[in-house]
Scaffold this motif. Sequence first.
Motif, short mmCIF file in Angstrom:
data_model
loop_
_atom_site.label_atom_id
_atom_site.label_comp_id
_atom_site.label_asym_id
_atom_site.label_seq_id
_atom_site.Cartn_x
_atom_site.Cartn_y
_atom_site.Cartn_z
N LEU A 50 0.82 -1.21 0.00
CA LEU A 50 0.00 0.00 0.00
C LEU A 50 0.85 1.26 0.00
O LEU A 50 0.58 2.19 -0.76
CB LEU A 50 -0.92 -0.01 1.23
CG LEU A 50 -1.84 1.21 1.40
CD1 LEU A 50 -2.78 1.35 0.21
CD2 LEU A 50 -2.62 1.11 2.70
N ALA A 152 -12.29 3.47 -7.28
CA ALA A 152 -11.61 3.15 -6.02
C ALA A 152 -11.35 4.39 -5.18
O ALA A 152 -11.24 4.31 -3.95
CB ALA A 152 -10.29 2.44 -6.31
N PHE A 160 -8.89 1.19 -2.53
CA PHE A 160 -7.47 0.92 -2.34
C PHE A 160 -7.23 0.10 -1.07
O PHE A 160 -6.35 -0.76 -1.04
CB PHE A 160 -6.68 2.23 -2.25
CG PHE A 160 -6.68 3.03 -3.51
CD1 PHE A 160 -5.81 2.74 -4.55
CD2 PHE A 160 -7.56 4.08 -3.67
CE1 PHE A 160 -5.81 3.48 -5.71
CE2 PHE A 160 -7.57 4.84 -4.83
CZ PHE A 160 -6.70 4.54 -5.86
N MET A 163 -7.00 -3.88 -0.61
CA MET A 163 -5.80 -4.68 -0.86
C MET A 163 -5.22 -5.26 0.43
O MET A 163 -4.45 -6.24 0.38
CB MET A 163 -4.74 -3.83 -1.57
CG MET A 163 -4.11 -2.76 -0.70
SD MET A 163 -2.83 -1.81 -1.56
CE MET A 163 -1.65 -3.08 -1.92
N ARG A 169 -2.69 -8.55 -3.00
CA ARG A 169 -2.66 -7.10 -2.80
C ARG A 169 -3.30 -6.35 -3.97
O ARG A 169 -2.77 -5.37 -4.47
CB ARG A 169 -1.22 -6.62 -2.58
CG ARG A 169 -0.57 -7.22 -1.34
CD ARG A 169 0.84 -6.70 -1.15
NE ARG A 169 1.45 -7.29 0.04
CZ ARG A 169 2.69 -7.04 0.45
NH1 ARG A 169 3.43 -6.19 -0.25
NH2 ARG A 169 3.17 -7.61 1.53
N ARG A 170 -4.48 -6.83 -4.37
CA ARG A 170 -5.19 -6.20 -5.47
C ARG A 170 -6.18 -5.16 -4.95
O ARG A 170 -6.91 -5.41 -4.00
CB ARG A 170 -5.93 -7.25 -6.30
CG ARG A 170 -5.04 -8.20 -7.07
CD ARG A 170 -5.84 -9.31 -7.70
NE ARG A 170 -6.49 -10.12 -6.67
CZ ARG A 170 -7.34 -11.11 -6.93
NH1 ARG A 170 -7.65 -11.40 -8.19
NH2 ARG A 170 -7.87 -11.80 -5.95
N CYS A 171 -6.21 -4.03 -5.62
CA CYS A 171 -7.21 -3.00 -5.35
C CYS A 171 -8.40 -3.22 -6.28
O CYS A 171 -8.43 -4.15 -7.07
CB CYS A 171 -6.61 -1.61 -5.55
SG CYS A 171 -5.20 -1.26 -4.48
#
Length: 204
Positions: A50, A152, A160, A163, A169-171
């Motif tokens: 992040l 987002a 965001f 994640m 860790r996908r948004c």
Amino acid sequence: MTATHGPGEDHAARAARAQLAAALRARADTAARSTVTPAEAERAGTYAGLVTRTVAYVLDAAVINLVAFVVGAAAALALSIFDLSNALQTAVTATLAAVYVLWAIAYFAAFWSTTGQTPGARVMRIRVVDAHGGRGLKPRRALVRVAGLVLATIPLFAGFLMMLWDRRRRCLQDRLARTVVVHAPPQVRLVRRHVTPDRHAGAG
């Protein structure tokens, strides 16, 4: 004289062969798992976090706004010599706003569909790739990711923060465009040098 083997020795030999076969199978399985493409090796366990992605996003926003400020200031300076009516000034403002939106969309879409790295991502050494094959994005998917980026951002950046609960860790934009963001180490630059042949090398 012919050597004879007892039952105990035969059992030990069979156990040794079984252990050897098991070790060979385990080594073959490990080799099969380690045979991955360079893109998969780059993706495995190296998803950007992040903080890294936030810094890259802030840098990109700074670039977009800086260019827009320079263009807007130049346009305002050029138009200041004319006595424009209120309606015309409103039209110019609306046009500049539309140009700003198109510029921001083109900025992200162009970089994502070519190198996968915006200037901010390049500074932070991360790259946007396809979630399945590690390839680059086509322009249409890059535009989908831009739309996901906007979505987002709207609900207090909730798209965001998701994640933090995602293994890769996908948004939101990553899920919509089927992408992941990975760490991209700098490429090794090969320098070619011209070697002048030594005239005396063959002389004896």
